[in-house]
Design an enzyme around this catalytic site. Structure first.
Site, mmCIF file in Angstrom:
data_model
loop_
_atom_site.group_PDB
_atom_site.id
_atom_site.type_symbol
_atom_site.label_atom_id
_atom_site.label_comp_id
_atom_site.label_asym_id
_atom_site.label_seq_id
_atom_site.Cartn_x
_atom_site.Cartn_y
_atom_site.Cartn_z
ATOM 1 N N GLU A 125 -4.713 0.199 -7.750
ATOM 2 C CA GLU A 125 -3.851 1.305 -8.294
ATOM 3 C C GLU A 125 -2.652 0.068 -8.289
ATOM 4 O OE1 GLU A 125 -3.963 5.003 -5.097
ATOM 5 O OE2 GLU A 125 -3.129 3.050 -3.894
ATOM 6 N N SER A 180 1.048 -1.008 0.077
ATOM 7 C CA SER A 180 0.379 0.219 -0.034
ATOM 8 C C SER A 180 1.116 1.419 -0.230
ATOM 9 C CB SER A 180 -1.042 0.125 0.963
ATOM 10 O OG SER A 180 -0.238 -0.053 2.129
ATOM 11 N N HIS A 191 -1.983 -2.686 -5.736
ATOM 12 C CA HIS A 191 -2.882 -2.342 -4.316
ATOM 13 C C HIS A 191 -3.684 -2.840 -4.629
ATOM 14 C CE1 HIS A 191 -3.262 1.373 -1.261
ATOM 15 N NE2 HIS A 191 -3.678 -0.494 -0.939
#
Length: 649
Positions: A155, A122, A143
């Site tokens: 992401e 993250s 992510h």
């Protein structure tokens, strides 16, 4: 739709993130191997997948049996075995750089040369992780947000050497498992969502540390006045105060004193029993609407918008990607680029400059891109341009639409992160679309909801609390636009259809729903009444008695009862929804446009007139239609035993 270049997936780590990602891969049709270091951990992860799939099957949320999906999942404790024939390896091991680098080094040794290696980190550097391999061009960040099965966003993050082909393949794979990817084009700490989200929690903590606010005042203001799903301190407690602390510590950024104090004391939020709120000896989160006011919401939002401008200006992400990330990853009521444009970027810049004058803190330094926009006069929506360009083709943020070659205008309500609840922006976008579209190019309109859980769960009540009643667009104005539109309209309902959702459906001419959809008018349970025409349109459909019972009791029931009562036209099994709507649309597309328009006007207007007057309206419309080329074509086609070809003349 499966990816063309990925067939087998390996997921390393069977914890909450790992088994969730593995489940998504299996649901997407991929063979997946899940691996962890101990058999017990692997078995527990597998059992969690099994339990989750059974729940999805019970709720009718998957198209095949849970056993069929589970048959695509294998387990092992052997890393080499897990990645030996994988096309995509996703690492979901503990968030420590040394562990991740060791993992990637081993994977690089055993995975096929063509395999893409992805990290679910993250915040840790993708570039630094990739350095542990001999294929940094094939390393990328993926992510997922927790829990992966429920959260829609992923992401897709570039490392310094990640190739465009690798990122594109990863992006397309995410789409293939029915999730929404956004590109993070540079390896910045926090990627996109956390770069914007962390200041939401952090700025409030700085203000609390300085004695400039209280916990309840801040939370109540941001929720009840600004429409956020959680207050900043509530969110800190929910996710764990130590998470934000370590996020800042990793990047050598200052940490608010109150956060450091709570972490030192072990008061980390819900998981420890106490944080900003007391969950063991106190009432937990207990702020009320009356606690709001006095908190400087603009200060928090200005810092977040500035971070968004920094991301755009440094080519990390586009405004669209940032706002999708804010909405799907943070459940924000709107993206921060959109909010900046609404507030006025000059207002945001002025606030940042004021804060810079009063506090010696780097976080208030205006981003170059924000300064450039304001200096050029592009201060947001009011100026015609800001993060977005509103001048020629104003963007649609919450409505997706497409007009096909047959003239079918498909309109999708797209706030699936909030079950397609209808915001003021969404109302305005529906109204604008139907007002601006070339009606002569439209044969019919079909409304549906994004995702597989809701047509629309109603109006976004929290979002409306931020505005004055006189400033809020009247929902009935929008639904009247739908009701009076010159072409037939169809509501395609799958899932929740409540409040403003049913009011939109009632404004449509034809309503089709899956049998297990939930139809209802729950407004009275919130202390209000339907405000988009339901009290009047329902009474004309089902009568006074049933309307009063529905509204008074805030009733919700399945589509089968809604069909029985006459609220919808058809309640069908889920796998028949598309076919049923397509059959209706085919008839509407091939029908005579002028006659359909006239029929709609007579039926709608006749309800407000006496029977004698309504019959005269019908007779008049019939007489006019008898002179049209469409009528002659219809008669000719009937005599020649062929399908008519209506031209709308």
């Amino acid at each position: 739709m499966a990816s063309d270049t990925v067939e087998r997936v390996a997921v390393l780590g069977a914890g909450s993130m790992g088994h969730g990602i593995a489940e998504l891969a299996a649901l997407g049709g991929y063979d997946v191997t899940i691996r962890d270091i101990e058999e017990e951990i692997v078995r527990e992860g597998y059992e969690n997948i099994e339990w989750s799939l059974e729940k999805l099957e019970e709720k009718g949320r998957i198209d095949e049996s849970s056993d069929a999906v589970l048959s695509r999942v294998e387990t092992t404790t052997d890393l080499a075995e897990a990645v030996d024939d994988a096309d995509l390896v996703i690492e979901a091991v503990p968030e420590r750089m040394d562990i991740k680098r060791d993992t990637f080094s081993s994977v690089d040794e055993h995975a096929p040369d063509h395999a893409i290696l992805a990290s679910n980190t993250s915040s840790l550097s993708i570039s630094e992780i990739a350095e542990a391999t001999d294929r940094p061009d094939r390393v990328v960040g993926l992510h997922f947000f927790n829990p992966p099965v429920k959260m829609d966003l992923v992401e897709v993050t570039y490392g310094d050497e990640t190739s465009d082909e690798t990122a594109r393949t990863a992006y397309e794979w995410v789409e293939s498992i029915d999730k929404t990817p956004i590109y993070v084009r540079k390896d910045v700490h926090g990627f996109v969502v956390n770069t914007v989200l962390v200041p939401y929690m952090e700025e409030a903590a700085w203000m609390l540390s300085n004695g400039e606010t209280t916990v309840r005042e801040a939370d109540a203001t941001m929720v009840y006045e600004r429409g956020f799903p959680m207050g900043p301190f509530e969110l800190n407690d929910f996710g764990g105060i130590d998470i934000g602390y370590h996020f800042r510590a990793e990047s050598d950024q200052p940490v608010p004193p109150i956060v450091e104090e709570l972490v030192d004391e072990g008061n980390l939020g819900r998981k420890s029993g106490a944080g900003f709120y007391d969950y063991e000896d106190g009432d937990g989160v207990d702020y009320e609407p009356t606690d709001s006011g006095g908190y400087d919401a603009l200060r928090t939002e200005a810092v977040m918008i500035n971070k968004a401008a920094w991301l755009v200006g440094n080519d990390v992400a586009t405004p669209e990607e940032i706002d999708i990330g804010c909405r799907l990853g943070g459940n924000f009521p709107e993206g921060m680029c959109r909010r900046g444009d609404r507030l006025g970027l000059d207002v945001v810049l002025e606030k940042l400059e004021e804060l810079s004058d009063n506090y010696d803190a780097e976080r208030y330094e205006p981003a170059d891109y924000l300064v450039e926009l304001v200096e050029e006069g592009w201060t947001g929506e009011g100026a015609g341009k800001g993060f977005y360009d509103y001048r020629v083709d104003p963007p649609y943020f919450y409505v997706d639409w497409e007009l096909d070659e047959d003239g079918v205008l498909e309109v999708t309500l797209d706030r699936q992160e909030r079950l397609n609840s209808m915001s003021e922006d969404m109302f305005a976008e529906i109204d604008r679309l139907l007002s601006d579209v070339d009606v002569d190019q439209v044969s019919c309109v079909v409304f549906d909801g994004a995702g597989d859980r809701a047509f629309s769960s109603g109006a976004d009540i929290t979002g409306f609390t931020a505005g004055e009643p006189t400033d809020i667009m009247d929902p009935d104005d929008v639904f009247q636009t739908v009701y009076e539109f010159d072409r037939p309209t169809v509501a395609k309902i799958d899932g929740f259809c409540l409040g403003a959702g049913i009011e939109l459906a009632l404004a449509c001419d034809i309503r089709v729903a899956t049998e297990d959809s939930t139809i209802g008018t729950p407004e009275t349970t919130l202390g209000v009444i339907p405000g988009g025409g339901a009290t009047q349109r329902l009474v004309r459909l089902v009568g006074e008695a049933r309307t009063k019972e529905m509204v008074f009791r805030g009733m919700q029931f399945d589509a089968a009862r809604a069909e029985e009562w006459g609220i919808i036209n058809h309640a069908v099994p889920g796998d028949e929804l598309d076919e049923t709507v397509d059959d209706i649309v085919d008839d509407l597309v091939s029908g005579p446009p002028i006659a359909l328009k006239a029929a709609k006007e007579v039926i709608n207007d006749g309800q407000e007139a006496s029977l004698e007057t309504a019959l005269k309206m019908e007779k008049h419309a019939f007489a006019l239609l008898a002179t049209t080329d469409d009528m002659l074509e219809g008669v000719t086609a009937f005599r020649q035993n062929r399908e008519p070809r209506f031209e709308g003349e």
